[in-house]
Enzyme design. Structure first.
Site, PDB file in Angstrom:
ATOM      1  N   VAL A  73       0.855  -1.184   0.000  1.00 30.79           N
ATOM      2  CA  VAL A  73       0.000   0.000   0.000  1.00 30.79           C
ATOM      3  C   VAL A  73       0.893   1.237   0.000  1.00 30.79           C
ATOM      4  O   VAL A  73       1.805   1.351   0.816  1.00 30.79           O
ATOM      5  CB  VAL A  73      -0.929   0.021   1.244  1.00 30.79           C
ATOM      6  N   GLY A 118       4.387   4.134   2.940  1.00 25.49           N
ATOM      7  CA  GLY A 118       3.934   2.879   2.335  1.00 25.49           C
ATOM      8  C   GLY A 118       4.139   1.731   3.293  1.00 25.49           C
ATOM      9  O   GLY A 118       4.800   1.885   4.337  1.00 25.49           O
ATOM     10  N   LYS A 119       3.562   0.617   3.005  1.00 27.70           N
ATOM     11  CA  LYS A 119       3.810  -0.588   3.804  1.00 27.70           C
ATOM     12  C   LYS A 119       3.444  -1.802   2.965  1.00 27.70           C
ATOM     13  O   LYS A 119       2.571  -1.720   2.096  1.00 27.70           O
ATOM     14  CB  LYS A 119       2.932  -0.580   5.061  1.00 27.70           C
ATOM     15  N   GLY A 120       4.119  -2.911   3.238  1.00 22.01           N
ATOM     16  CA  GLY A 120       3.800  -4.144   2.533  1.00 22.01           C
ATOM     17  C   GLY A 120       3.708  -5.288   3.508  1.00 22.01           C
ATOM     18  O   GLY A 120       4.185  -5.200   4.648  1.00 22.01           O
ATOM     19  N   ASP A 159      10.564  -4.981   8.416  1.00 18.47           N
ATOM     20  CA  ASP A 159       9.538  -4.780   9.441  1.00 18.47           C
ATOM     21  C   ASP A 159       9.432  -6.133  10.166  1.00 18.47           C
ATOM     22  O   ASP A 159      10.386  -6.918  10.121  1.00 18.47           O
ATOM     23  CB  ASP A 159       8.219  -4.338   8.773  1.00 18.47           C
TER      24      ASP A 159
END
Ligand code: GLU
Length: 429
Positions: A73, A118-120, A159
């Site tokens: 995202v 953002g992050k995944g 992360d």
């Protein structure tokens, strides 16, 4: 290695309180209202710019074919490329990744580095996957996102349950497709592949810097400071080590399988060694084992929740007996708990400030990769300290000026900066 937010079997009604996207929204709404943001800007700032779902076929060690689901995202690219980690966990959801992506936008804005958020995530259980399987998942996930990520577009990082090795695989896969080595596509890489000195400890070091500022503000002596740390991984483990080094007493460390307690302080390096040898922090000779839920309520000056979301919630916030909370994890406190902590007068250093040391050194890594010139550790740590100290001051001053608690202040500051960038850029039609 998952720390549950509540004792097993507790209250399904708390599901709403634990929904990270709703939690992010509650904080957003509070700050947007305080800022007097109009409806249009609220919509723009709240909506993720892009959400991608990929289904990744992977051949497992036993020959079976499995399909994993992954997300990326990009919440905002208003202030620069999207920036944020990738997590591997069985309970990853799109709502969670969305919330975490928006937190990255606000975090980068709070410390004023030129990134969006953002992050995944990939839904998988790394504890039952081999290195080969993890590598295949990572490479296929990266290949599926070739048109999404990139040094100028979206720069992933480690992360939960991802690390330097994961970043090396991403960098290699991306580079193979691009036909040249592109180190700046991810941060948190190994040092000899374009990583930055000081990156591994950066989040914990950032926690130390802001905690020292809070102690200073209240004229508290680090040597008289008792600290409880929840999570003994990349954030909590490093924060505990550095706070111990700075003279504070780490009286308890909490992990997913138990807690240890010593009122005179724990030798963090010895505890780390014990865990390496036995696989657990429990059973450590120089401390007592303790219930991991009760340890959260030990009287202390500083509580560092550095494990995962929702560990401080409406049912346990009232029992917290700390003067300062330094949020090493992303989203450790629910929006309902915010009010309780505020009423108790606890000084909360909110996640989007407290744990911003990681992404700040990621920014340094990206800069170094693009310059092709690498800094020594002193330079990295010095620049990190400057940013963390200034950002702490910005947030606390802003809160005092507008008579709001630190989290609202951090959000207001961040929303304002992102809204200003959007205003300057204009809405492209
Ligand atoms: N995963 C870390 C965070 O949540 C680091 C992100 C990054 O360095 O891009 O802040």
């Amino acid at each position: 290695m998952i720390l549950e937010a509540t004792k097993p079997g507790v209250d399904p009604a708390m599901e709403k309180e634990f929904n990270p996207w709703l939690a992010a929204e509650a904080r957003f709404n509070e700050a947007a209202t305080l800022l007097g943001l109009n409806d249009g800007f609220r919509k723009v700032l709240k909506s993720p710019a892009m959400e991608v779902t990929v289904h990744i076929p992977v051949e497992l060690e036993d020959g079976r074919l499995e399909v994993f689901t992954g997300y990326r995202v990009q919440h905002s690219i208003a202030r620069g490329p999207a920036k944020g980690g990738i997590r591997f966990a069985p309970d990853v959801t799109l709502d969670e990744i969305r919330a975490l992506a928006s937190w990255m936008t606000w975090k980068c804005a709070v410390v004023n580095i030129p990134f969006g958020g953002g992050k995944g995530g990939v839904i998988c259980d790394p504890s039952v996957l081999s290195q080969n399987e993890l590598e295949r998942i990572t490479r296929r996930y990266t290949a599926s996102l070739m048109d999404v990520i990139g040094p100028e577009r979206d720069v992933p990082a480690p992360d939960m349950n991802t690390n330097e090795q994961t970043m090396a695989w991403i960098m290699d896969t991306y580079s193979m497709h691009k036909r040249s080595t592109v180190t700046a596509v991810v941060t948190g890489k190994p040092l000899n592949l374009g990583g930055s000195r000081g990156r591994v400890e950066a989040t914990g070091r950032g926690c130390l810097f802001v905690t020292l500022q809070a102690l200073r503000k209240f004229h508290m002596d680090p040597a008289e400071t008792k600290v409880v740390v929840q999570g003994f991984g990349n954030v909590g483990g490093k924060a505990a080590k550095l706070m111990h080094k700075a003279g504070m007493k780490i009286i308890s460390v909490i992990e997913y399988d138990g807690a240890v307690y010593n009122p005179h302080g724990i030798d963090v390096a010895a505890l780390e060694k014990h865990r390496q040898e036995t696989g657990s922090i429990t059973g450590f000779a120089e401390a007592e084992d303790m219930d991991r839920f009760e340890a959260m309520f030990l009287p202390c000056e500083v509580l560092v929740p550095a494990a995962k979301e929702n560990v401080i919630h409406s049912k346990n916030a009232g029992k917290i007996d700390a003067k300062i909370i330094c949020e090493g994890a992303n989203g450790p406190t629910t929006a309902e708990a915010d009010k309780i902590l505020d009423e108790k007068g606890i000084f909360v250093i909110p996640d989007i400030l407290a744990n911003a040391g990681g992404v700040t050194v990621s920014y340094f890594e990206w800069v170094q990769d693009r310059m092709g010139y690498f800094w020594n550790e002193q330079m990295v740590n010095g620049r990190l300290e400057e940013i963390m100290v200034n950002s702490f001051k910005d947030v606390v001053d802003y809160g005092e000026r507008h008579k709001v608690h630190n989290r609202a202040a951090a959000y207001m500051l961040a929303l304002d900066r992102v809204a200003f960038a959007i205003k300057l850029r204009g809405i492209y039609a």
